[in-house]
Design a protein around this motif. Structure first.
Motif, PDB file in Angstrom:
ATOM      1  N   THR A 111       0.867  -1.179   0.000  1.00 51.20           N
ATOM      2  CA  THR A 111       0.000   0.000   0.000  1.00 51.20           C
ATOM      3  C   THR A 111       0.906   1.232   0.000  1.00 51.20           C
ATOM      4  O   THR A 111       1.814   1.323  -0.794  1.00 51.20           O
ATOM      5  CB  THR A 111      -0.974  -0.021   1.202  1.00 51.20           C
ATOM      6  OG1 THR A 111      -0.241  -0.011   2.426  1.00 51.20           O
ATOM      7  CG2 THR A 111      -1.868  -1.246   1.141  1.00 51.20           C
ATOM      8  N   GLY A 112       0.662   2.199   0.901  1.00 54.56           N
ATOM      9  CA  GLY A 112       1.503   3.385   0.912  1.00 54.56           C
ATOM     10  C   GLY A 112       1.071   4.351   1.994  1.00 54.56           C
ATOM     11  O   GLY A 112       0.195   4.059   2.812  1.00 54.56           O
ATOM     12  N   THR A 113       1.669   5.537   1.972  1.00 53.92           N
ATOM     13  CA  THR A 113       1.402   6.499   3.038  1.00 53.92           C
ATOM     14  C   THR A 113       0.039   7.173   2.904  1.00 53.92           C
ATOM     15  O   THR A 113      -0.367   7.901   3.812  1.00 53.92           O
ATOM     16  CB  THR A 113       2.498   7.579   3.091  1.00 53.92           C
ATOM     17  OG1 THR A 113       2.651   8.164   1.783  1.00 53.92           O
ATOM     18  CG2 THR A 113       3.816   6.993   3.539  1.00 53.92           C
ATOM     19  N   LYS A 114      -0.683   6.912   1.812  1.00 54.99           N
ATOM     20  CA  LYS A 114      -2.064   7.379   1.779  1.00 54.99           C
ATOM     21  C   LYS A 114      -2.893   6.673   2.853  1.00 54.99           C
ATOM     22  O   LYS A 114      -3.999   7.101   3.161  1.00 54.99           O
ATOM     23  CB  LYS A 114      -2.672   7.173   0.401  1.00 54.99           C
ATOM     24  CG  LYS A 114      -2.239   8.220  -0.611  1.00 54.99           C
ATOM     25  CD  LYS A 114      -3.139   8.252  -1.832  1.00 54.99           C
ATOM     26  CE  LYS A 114      -2.990   6.999  -2.669  1.00 54.99           C
ATOM     27  NZ  LYS A 114      -3.822   7.060  -3.887  1.00 54.99           N
ATOM     28  N   HIS A 115      -2.346   5.614   3.425  1.00 56.43           N
ATOM     29  CA  HIS A 115      -2.983   4.985   4.578  1.00 56.43           C
ATOM     30  C   HIS A 115      -3.125   5.994   5.718  1.00 56.43           C
ATOM     31  O   HIS A 115      -4.112   5.974   6.461  1.00 56.43           O
ATOM     32  CB  HIS A 115      -2.139   3.799   5.057  1.00 56.43           C
ATOM     33  CG  HIS A 115      -2.715   3.086   6.239  1.00 56.43           C
ATOM     34  ND1 HIS A 115      -3.503   1.957   6.127  1.00 56.43           N
ATOM     35  CD2 HIS A 115      -2.632   3.339   7.574  1.00 56.43           C
ATOM     36  CE1 HIS A 115      -3.880   1.565   7.330  1.00 56.43           C
ATOM     37  NE2 HIS A 115      -3.355   2.376   8.229  1.00 56.43           N
ATOM     38  N   TYR A 116      -2.134   6.896   5.834  1.00 59.10           N
ATOM     39  CA  TYR A 116      -2.128   7.894   6.911  1.00 59.10           C
ATOM     40  C   TYR A 116      -2.710   9.234   6.473  1.00 59.10           C
ATOM     41  O   TYR A 116      -3.222   9.990   7.302  1.00 59.10           O
ATOM     42  CB  TYR A 116      -0.699   8.117   7.406  1.00 59.10           C
ATOM     43  CG  TYR A 116       0.019   6.841   7.782  1.00 59.10           C
ATOM     44  CD1 TYR A 116      -0.348   6.130   8.909  1.00 59.10           C
ATOM     45  CD2 TYR A 116       1.064   6.353   6.999  1.00 59.10           C
ATOM     46  CE1 TYR A 116       0.303   4.952   9.259  1.00 59.10           C
ATOM     47  CE2 TYR A 116       1.719   5.184   7.336  1.00 59.10           C
ATOM     48  CZ  TYR A 116       1.336   4.480   8.461  1.00 59.10           C
ATOM     49  OH  TYR A 116       1.984   3.313   8.795  1.00 59.10           O
ATOM     50  N   MET A 117      -2.614   9.528   5.181  1.00 57.96           N
ATOM     51  CA  MET A 117      -3.032  10.837   4.681  1.00 57.96           C
ATOM     52  C   MET A 117      -4.428  10.836   4.097  1.00 57.96           C
ATOM     53  O   MET A 117      -5.066  11.874   4.002  1.00 57.96           O
ATOM     54  CB  MET A 117      -2.066  11.317   3.587  1.00 57.96           C
ATOM     55  CG  MET A 117      -0.623  11.435   4.031  1.00 57.96           C
ATOM     56  SD  MET A 117       0.430  12.114   2.728  1.00 57.96           S
ATOM     57  CE  MET A 117       0.188  10.930   1.417  1.00 57.96           C
ATOM     58  N   GLY A 118      -4.895   9.671   3.675  1.00 52.49           N
ATOM     59  CA  GLY A 118      -6.160   9.588   2.985  1.00 52.49           C
ATOM     60  C   GLY A 118      -5.978   9.772   1.490  1.00 52.49           C
ATOM     61  O   GLY A 118      -4.891  10.119   1.013  1.00 52.49           O
ATOM     62  N   PRO A 119      -7.018   9.544   0.693  1.00 51.01           N
ATOM     63  CA  PRO A 119      -6.935   9.697  -0.767  1.00 51.01           C
ATOM     64  C   PRO A 119      -6.744  11.143  -1.186  1.00 51.01           C
ATOM     65  O   PRO A 119      -6.988  12.066  -0.416  1.00 51.01           O
ATOM     66  CB  PRO A 119      -8.289   9.136  -1.246  1.00 51.01           C
ATOM     67  CG  PRO A 119      -9.191   9.303  -0.076  1.00 51.01           C
ATOM     68  CD  PRO A 119      -8.347   9.105   1.139  1.00 51.01           C
ATOM     69  N   PHE A 134       4.746   9.144  10.466  1.00 52.70           N
ATOM     70  CA  PHE A 134       3.756   8.101  10.273  1.00 52.70           C
ATOM     71  C   PHE A 134       4.198   6.833  11.006  1.00 52.70           C
ATOM     72  O   PHE A 134       5.311   6.343  10.807  1.00 52.70           O
ATOM     73  CB  PHE A 134       3.593   7.794   8.779  1.00 52.70           C
ATOM     74  CG  PHE A 134       3.140   8.966   7.958  1.00 52.70           C
ATOM     75  CD1 PHE A 134       2.120   9.786   8.402  1.00 52.70           C
ATOM     76  CD2 PHE A 134       3.721   9.236   6.734  1.00 52.70           C
ATOM     77  CE1 PHE A 134       1.686  10.872   7.637  1.00 52.70           C
ATOM     78  CE2 PHE A 134       3.297  10.304   5.963  1.00 52.70           C
ATOM     79  CZ  PHE A 134       2.277  11.128   6.420  1.00 52.70           C
ATOM     80  N   ARG A 135       3.320   6.293  11.831  1.00 54.14           N
ATOM     81  CA  ARG A 135       3.592   5.065  12.570  1.00 54.14           C
ATOM     82  C   ARG A 135       2.490   4.056  12.279  1.00 54.14           C
ATOM     83  O   ARG A 135       1.325   4.417  12.117  1.00 54.14           O
ATOM     84  CB  ARG A 135       3.670   5.333  14.076  1.00 54.14           C
ATOM     85  CG  ARG A 135       4.833   6.236  14.482  1.00 54.14           C
ATOM     86  CD  ARG A 135       4.803   6.508  15.983  1.00 54.14           C
ATOM     87  NE  ARG A 135       4.914   5.261  16.732  1.00 54.14           N
ATOM     88  CZ  ARG A 135       6.074   4.720  17.108  1.00 54.14           C
ATOM     89  NH1 ARG A 135       7.215   5.344  16.823  1.00 54.14           N
ATOM     90  NH2 ARG A 135       6.114   3.593  17.774  1.00 54.14           N
ATOM     91  N   GLU A 136       2.865   2.793  12.261  1.00 57.58           N
ATOM     92  CA  GLU A 136       1.933   1.749  11.856  1.00 57.58           C
ATOM     93  C   GLU A 136       0.723   1.623  12.775  1.00 57.58           C
ATOM     94  O   GLU A 136      -0.334   1.152  12.345  1.00 57.58           O
ATOM     95  CB  GLU A 136       2.660   0.400  11.772  1.00 57.58           C
ATOM     96  CG  GLU A 136       3.700   0.315  10.674  1.00 57.58           C
ATOM     97  CD  GLU A 136       5.082   0.783  11.116  1.00 57.58           C
ATOM     98  OE1 GLU A 136       6.069   0.456  10.440  1.00 57.58           O
ATOM     99  OE2 GLU A 136       5.171   1.481  12.155  1.00 57.58           O
ATOM    100  N   ASN A 236       1.087 -11.262   9.633  1.00 55.05           N
ATOM    101  CA  ASN A 236      -0.110 -10.498  10.009  1.00 55.05           C
ATOM    102  C   ASN A 236       0.241  -9.142  10.628  1.00 55.05           C
ATOM    103  O   ASN A 236      -0.438  -8.673  11.545  1.00 55.05           O
ATOM    104  CB  ASN A 236      -0.983 -11.303  10.966  1.00 55.05           C
ATOM    105  CG  ASN A 236      -1.389 -12.649  10.376  1.00 55.05           C
ATOM    106  OD1 ASN A 236      -1.404 -12.821   9.163  1.00 55.05           O
ATOM    107  ND2 ASN A 236      -1.727 -13.597  11.233  1.00 55.05           N
ATOM    108  N   GLU A 237       1.309  -8.536  10.114  1.00 55.28           N
ATOM    109  CA  GLU A 237       1.751  -7.235  10.600  1.00 55.28           C
ATOM    110  C   GLU A 237       1.861  -6.249   9.432  1.00 55.28           C
ATOM    111  O   GLU A 237       2.035  -6.645   8.275  1.00 55.28           O
ATOM    112  CB  GLU A 237       3.113  -7.341  11.296  1.00 55.28           C
ATOM    113  CG  GLU A 237       3.127  -8.186  12.558  1.00 55.28           C
ATOM    114  CD  GLU A 237       2.459  -7.484  13.731  1.00 55.28           C
ATOM    115  OE1 GLU A 237       2.212  -6.262  13.641  1.00 55.28           O
ATOM    116  OE2 GLU A 237       2.199  -8.159  14.742  1.00 55.28           O
ATOM    117  N   SER A 321       8.149   8.755   7.539  1.00 54.72           N
ATOM    118  CA  SER A 321       7.608   7.545   8.157  1.00 54.72           C
ATOM    119  C   SER A 321       8.617   6.955   9.132  1.00 54.72           C
ATOM    120  O   SER A 321       9.821   6.928   8.848  1.00 54.72           O
ATOM    121  CB  SER A 321       7.282   6.496   7.084  1.00 54.72           C
ATOM    122  OG  SER A 321       6.330   6.972   6.164  1.00 54.72           O
ATOM    123  N   SER A 322       8.141   6.481  10.233  1.00 53.13           N
ATOM    124  CA  SER A 322       9.001   5.809  11.203  1.00 53.13           C
ATOM    125  C   SER A 322       9.325   4.398  10.731  1.00 53.13           C
ATOM    126  O   SER A 322       8.431   3.652  10.314  1.00 53.13           O
ATOM    127  CB  SER A 322       8.298   5.746  12.560  1.00 53.13           C
ATOM    128  OG  SER A 322       9.015   4.900  13.447  1.00 53.13           O
TER     129      SER A 322
END
Length: 355
Positions: A111-119, A134-136, A236-237, A321-322
């Motif tokens: 995936t990518g950092t849009k996980h944290y920022m949104g689309p 950014f942290r998981e 699963n991480e 990202s961390s």
């Protein structure tokens, strides 16, 4: 970009979990520039179609043990992105797990950092929702995101299926088919500026120019994905994946000028500049460059993403990202971003993608 580096890394004699037998697949036929020697076989199919997926992948369901998922389709809205991307992954998982002799045991999801920022089209102000670096374990944002849908789909298959999620930053690699290919887009922009004698201006904001950002070498990303697939503790991480260093765009832009052989132009926020507008209608110029330098025949509109470049270079926050979790779990891959930029530009030239 990711697929090429994964195939190369899996073929390495030192690859974890190896030796690997590698099948490649995509909707279109294999490109002429992709080294077919990296693959045992190539399968062209439409993952959005369950009948086509079943027809093409069922014969392999008793053979495939690991799935490295780097596919993406981008639509106009995030709801449409969710539908098509979740459907593709769901179809492939259904076919590879439904047979009585199924051997699939691990899926790596990129995936990518849009996980944290949104689309890109989200409405919520970033400054009100971002937690940096950014942290998981950062809570999900309250907005639609096809990355979330894909993660939830994998979780629904576990157990018995294990998975790992890899959240990359701006990926640097070699391909003409990646939807978001930052380096190739900037290289095309530089080539057009050089060809027409135009200034190679930074198409971003003062904030982005002066603040930190990180990147992900496609080789580091491949290394992390294979490590997770072969490491029981990583099952699963989710893991961030960057080169491990940070830089300012004003530093990197000077390096890019040197690599592309164009004059460095200091950033001037008083001069309005929109790279999307500036590159409109430059397709014919790129055609001239392709012919003049004997490059692979490509269309500028198909290999560039100027809108995404403008978006990335207009961040009003430090895009970092961390990598702490990766290190705690035992992954120590890294790359010098400035060195990898030069390496990949040289490779793009050797592949006859850019002059």
């Amino acid at each position: 970009m990711a697929g090429l580096s994964i195939a190369e890394s899996l073929n390495s004699p030192t690859a974890l979990g190896g030796p690997w037998k590698v099948y490649g697949s995509a909707r279109r036929s294999i490109p002429t520039w992709f080294p077919s020697s990296l693959l045992h076989s190539y399968i062209s199919f439409d993952a959005a179609s369950l009948p086509d997926t079943r027809r093409k992948l069922s014969p392999l369901s008793a053979e495939i043990t690991h799935l490295f998922w780097v596919a993406i389709q981008v639509r106009e809205t995030e709801e449409q992105n969710i539908l098509v991307n979740q459907t593709m992954l769901s179809n492939v998982l259904h076919v590879l797990t439904s047979g009585s002799g199924s051997r699939l045991r691990h899926v790596t999801l990129q995936t990518g950092t849009k996980h944290y920022m949104g689309p890109f089209d989200r409405v919520l102000p970033l400054s009100q929702t971002l937690s940096l670096p950014f942290r998981e374990d950062t809570p999900r944002l309250p907005c639609p995101n096809f990355y979330y849908a894909q993660e939830d789909l994998l979780a629904s298959h576990s157990p018995p299926l294990a998975y790992s999620v890899h959240r990359s930053s701006i990926i640097i690699g070699a391909s003409t088919r990646s939807f978001y290919n930052f380096l190739l887009t900037v290289a095309v922009y530089a080539a057009i500026c050089k060809h027409e004698g135009l200034p190679f201006r930074f198409p971003g904001t003062r904030y982005a120019w002066e603040h930190f950002v990180d990147m992900t070498d496609a080789r580091v990303l491949a290394e992390q994905q294979i490590w997770a697939a072969a490491t029981s503790r990583a099952k699963n991480e989710a893991f961030n994946c960057t080169n491990g260093d940070v830089f300012m765009w004003k530093t990197l832009w000077k390096a890019l000028c040197d690599v592309f052989g164009v004059e460095f132009v200091p950033f001037d926020e008083n001069e309005e500049f929109d790279v999307v507008v500036a590159m409109e209608g430059k397709g014919k110029v790129w055609d001239e460059i392709v012919r003049e330098h004997g490059l692979e025949r490509t269309k500028m509109e198909e290999i560039t993403c100027f809108g995404a470049v403008r978006y990335v270079l207009s961040f009003g926050f430090q895009h970092v990202s961390s990598m702490t979790k990766s290190r705690e779990y035992g992954f120590f891959g890294y790359a010098d971003t400035l060195k990898c930029i030069r390496l990949w530009v040289n490779r793009l030239r050797n592949m006859k993608f850019i002059p």
